[in-house]
Design a protein around this motif. Structure first.
Motif, PDB file in Angstrom:
ATOM      1  N   THR A 245       7.840  43.576 -20.714  1.00 49.88           N
ATOM      2  CA  THR A 245       8.916  43.109 -19.755  1.00 49.88           C
ATOM      3  C   THR A 245      10.327  43.261 -20.595  1.00 49.88           C
ATOM      4  OG1 THR A 245       7.537  41.423 -18.734  1.00 49.88           O
ATOM      5  CG2 THR A 245       9.910  40.865 -18.592  1.00 49.88           C
ATOM      6  N   GLY A 246      10.363  42.959 -21.684  1.00 51.05           N
ATOM      7  CA  GLY A 246      11.755  43.134 -22.624  1.00 51.05           C
ATOM      8  C   GLY A 246      11.879  44.512 -22.529  1.00 51.05           C
ATOM      9  N   LEU A 247      10.983  45.662 -22.978  1.00 51.22           N
ATOM     10  CA  LEU A 247      11.342  47.009 -22.824  1.00 51.22           C
ATOM     11  C   LEU A 247      11.627  47.394 -21.388  1.00 51.22           C
ATOM     12  CD1 LEU A 247       8.498  48.357 -25.256  1.00 51.22           C
ATOM     13  CD2 LEU A 247      10.934  48.219 -25.809  1.00 51.22           C
ATOM     14  N   SER A 248      11.056  47.103 -20.392  1.00 50.47           N
ATOM     15  CA  SER A 248      11.359  47.379 -19.049  1.00 50.47           C
ATOM     16  C   SER A 248      12.740  46.812 -18.741  1.00 50.47           C
ATOM     17  CB  SER A 248      10.689  46.937 -17.969  1.00 50.47           C
ATOM     18  OG  SER A 248      10.482  45.797 -17.723  1.00 50.47           O
ATOM     19  N   MET A 249      13.048  45.946 -19.048  1.00 51.10           N
ATOM     20  CA  MET A 249      14.507  45.421 -18.831  1.00 51.10           C
ATOM     21  C   MET A 249      15.512  46.137 -19.765  1.00 51.10           C
ATOM     22  SD  MET A 249      13.631  41.363 -18.875  1.00 51.10           S
ATOM     23  CE  MET A 249      15.231  40.625 -19.226  1.00 51.10           C
ATOM     24  N   ALA A 250      15.306  46.568 -20.995  1.00 50.59           N
ATOM     25  CA  ALA A 250      16.178  47.305 -21.935  1.00 50.59           C
ATOM     26  C   ALA A 250      16.323  48.825 -21.152  1.00 50.59           C
ATOM     27  CB  ALA A 250      15.798  47.305 -23.280  1.00 50.59           C
ATOM     28  N   ALA A 251      15.286  49.251 -20.582  1.00 48.35           N
ATOM     29  CA  ALA A 251      15.570  50.719 -19.887  1.00 48.35           C
ATOM     30  C   ALA A 251      16.483  50.494 -18.848  1.00 48.35           C
ATOM     31  CB  ALA A 251      14.289  50.848 -19.493  1.00 48.35           C
ATOM     32  N   ASP A 252      16.603  49.519 -18.117  1.00 45.67           N
ATOM     33  CA  ASP A 252      17.596  49.391 -16.885  1.00 45.67           C
ATOM     34  C   ASP A 252      19.098  49.482 -17.392  1.00 45.67           C
ATOM     35  OD1 ASP A 252      18.950  48.638 -14.477  1.00 45.67           O
ATOM     36  OD2 ASP A 252      17.738  46.911 -14.386  1.00 45.67           O
ATOM     37  N   PRO A 253      19.720  50.385 -17.110  1.00 46.48           N
ATOM     38  CA  PRO A 253      21.192  50.610 -17.401  1.00 46.48           C
ATOM     39  C   PRO A 253      21.909  49.371 -17.123  1.00 46.48           C
ATOM     40  CG  PRO A 253      20.403  52.622 -16.340  1.00 46.48           C
ATOM     41  CD  PRO A 253      19.410  51.538 -16.058  1.00 46.48           C
ATOM     42  N   GLU A 254      21.674  48.681 -16.103  1.00 50.25           N
ATOM     43  CA  GLU A 254      22.432  47.327 -15.792  1.00 50.25           C
ATOM     44  C   GLU A 254      22.249  46.258 -16.750  1.00 50.25           C
ATOM     45  OE1 GLU A 254      21.933  46.137 -11.847  1.00 50.25           O
ATOM     46  OE2 GLU A 254      23.432  47.987 -11.100  1.00 50.25           O
ATOM     47  N   MET A 255      20.932  46.255 -17.350  1.00 53.44           N
ATOM     48  CA  MET A 255      20.418  45.258 -18.449  1.00 53.44           C
ATOM     49  C   MET A 255      20.701  45.563 -19.922  1.00 53.44           C
ATOM     50  SD  MET A 255      19.478  42.824 -16.628  1.00 53.44           S
ATOM     51  CE  MET A 255      18.062  41.745 -17.164  1.00 53.44           C
ATOM     52  N   LEU A 256      21.054  46.932 -20.056  1.00 51.57           N
ATOM     53  CA  LEU A 256      21.130  47.265 -21.448  1.00 51.57           C
ATOM     54  C   LEU A 256      22.186  46.490 -22.227  1.00 51.57           C
ATOM     55  CD1 LEU A 256      20.119  49.258 -23.461  1.00 51.57           C
ATOM     56  CD2 LEU A 256      21.919  50.925 -22.976  1.00 51.57           C
ATOM     57  N   SER A 257      23.248  46.448 -21.493  1.00 45.57           N
ATOM     58  CA  SER A 257      24.330  45.562 -22.334  1.00 45.57           C
ATOM     59  C   SER A 257      23.921  43.845 -22.677  1.00 45.57           C
ATOM     60  CB  SER A 257      25.611  45.383 -21.585  1.00 45.57           C
ATOM     61  OG  SER A 257      25.609  44.998 -20.296  1.00 45.57           O
ATOM     62  N   GLY A 258      22.923  43.343 -21.886  1.00 51.00           N
ATOM     63  CA  GLY A 258      22.702  42.141 -21.953  1.00 51.00           C
ATOM     64  C   GLY A 258      21.377  42.324 -23.183  1.00 51.00           C
ATOM     65  N   PHE A 259      20.936  43.503 -23.159  1.00 51.95           N
ATOM     66  CA  PHE A 259      19.907  43.603 -24.366  1.00 51.95           C
ATOM     67  C   PHE A 259      20.586  43.608 -25.736  1.00 51.95           C
ATOM     68  CE2 PHE A 259      17.477  46.533 -26.973  1.00 51.95           C
ATOM     69  CZ  PHE A 259      16.405  45.601 -26.922  1.00 51.95           C
ATOM     70  N   ILE A 260      21.673  44.454 -25.660  1.00 48.49           N
ATOM     71  CA  ILE A 260      22.446  44.486 -27.070  1.00 48.49           C
ATOM     72  C   ILE A 260      22.980  43.091 -27.381  1.00 48.49           C
ATOM     73  CG2 ILE A 260      24.347  45.925 -28.034  1.00 48.49           C
ATOM     74  CD1 ILE A 260      23.726  48.300 -26.256  1.00 48.49           C
ATOM     75  N   GLY A 261      23.395  42.454 -26.323  1.00 51.07           N
ATOM     76  CA  GLY A 261      24.059  41.130 -26.509  1.00 51.07           C
ATOM     77  C   GLY A 261      22.961  40.256 -27.040  1.00 51.07           C
TER      78      GLY A 261
END
Length: 155
Positions: free
Chosen positions: A119-135
């Motif tokens: 789930t985390g990796l799939s969310m990180a792969a979504d361009p709209e979620m990438l900044s949230g992942f980095i945050g």
């Protein structure tokens, strides 16, 4: 309102237990942790400002950080459950002593960890979620760094 109350009281309690700087344990004459309340209110400003400035972007980033944090918390729970049972048995204790035994152990914590990772990796792969992942990653680094600084640099 309830979030402000809960977050400020949590900061006060952590400070009282020496897990945050003593500054957050200061209270008014009526027992209100005013510094913790101010810090909590300042921390809530991005949510308030998101209504006026880039509502979609700020909201998605805040939701992304919350979602990634939740995934990491559940990964930690699965990892802890897996290791707890192993350590319990390693200490010579019996499973019958446990008040709760995870059904289908070790399959459940392993599958839970794998699913949360996916789930985390799939969310990180979504361009709209990438900044949230980095945050979320930056927030975790800040938490670990502050913990290290507070507890390992006291000498």
């Amino acid at each position: 309102n309830s979030g402000l109350y809960a977050a400020s009281r949590m900061m006060w309690a952590l400070s009282s237990q020496n897990q945050l700087p003593k500054l957050f344990a200061k209270v008014s004459k009526s027992g209100v942790p005013y510094i913790a309340i101010w810090v909590t209110m300042i921390g809530g400003l991005p949510g308030l400002l998101s209504e006026q400035f880039g509502a979609d972007v700020i909201f998605k980033n805040l939701m992304g950080i919350a979602a990634f944090t939740m995934v990491i918390v559940w990964m930690s729970i699965c990892w802890s459950q897996f290791n707890f049972r192993r350590q319990w048995l390693k200490q010579g204790r019996a499973l019958s002593e446990l008040k709760f035994r995870t059904p289908w152990y070790p399959l459940v914590p392993i599958l839970g960890f794998i699913c949360c990772t996916a789930t985390g990796l799939s969310m990180a792969a979504d361009p709209e979620m990438l900044s949230g992942f980095i945050g979320c990653l930056l927030f975790m680094v800040a938490c670990y760094a502050s913990y290290y600084w507070l507890y390992h640099n006291k000498n």
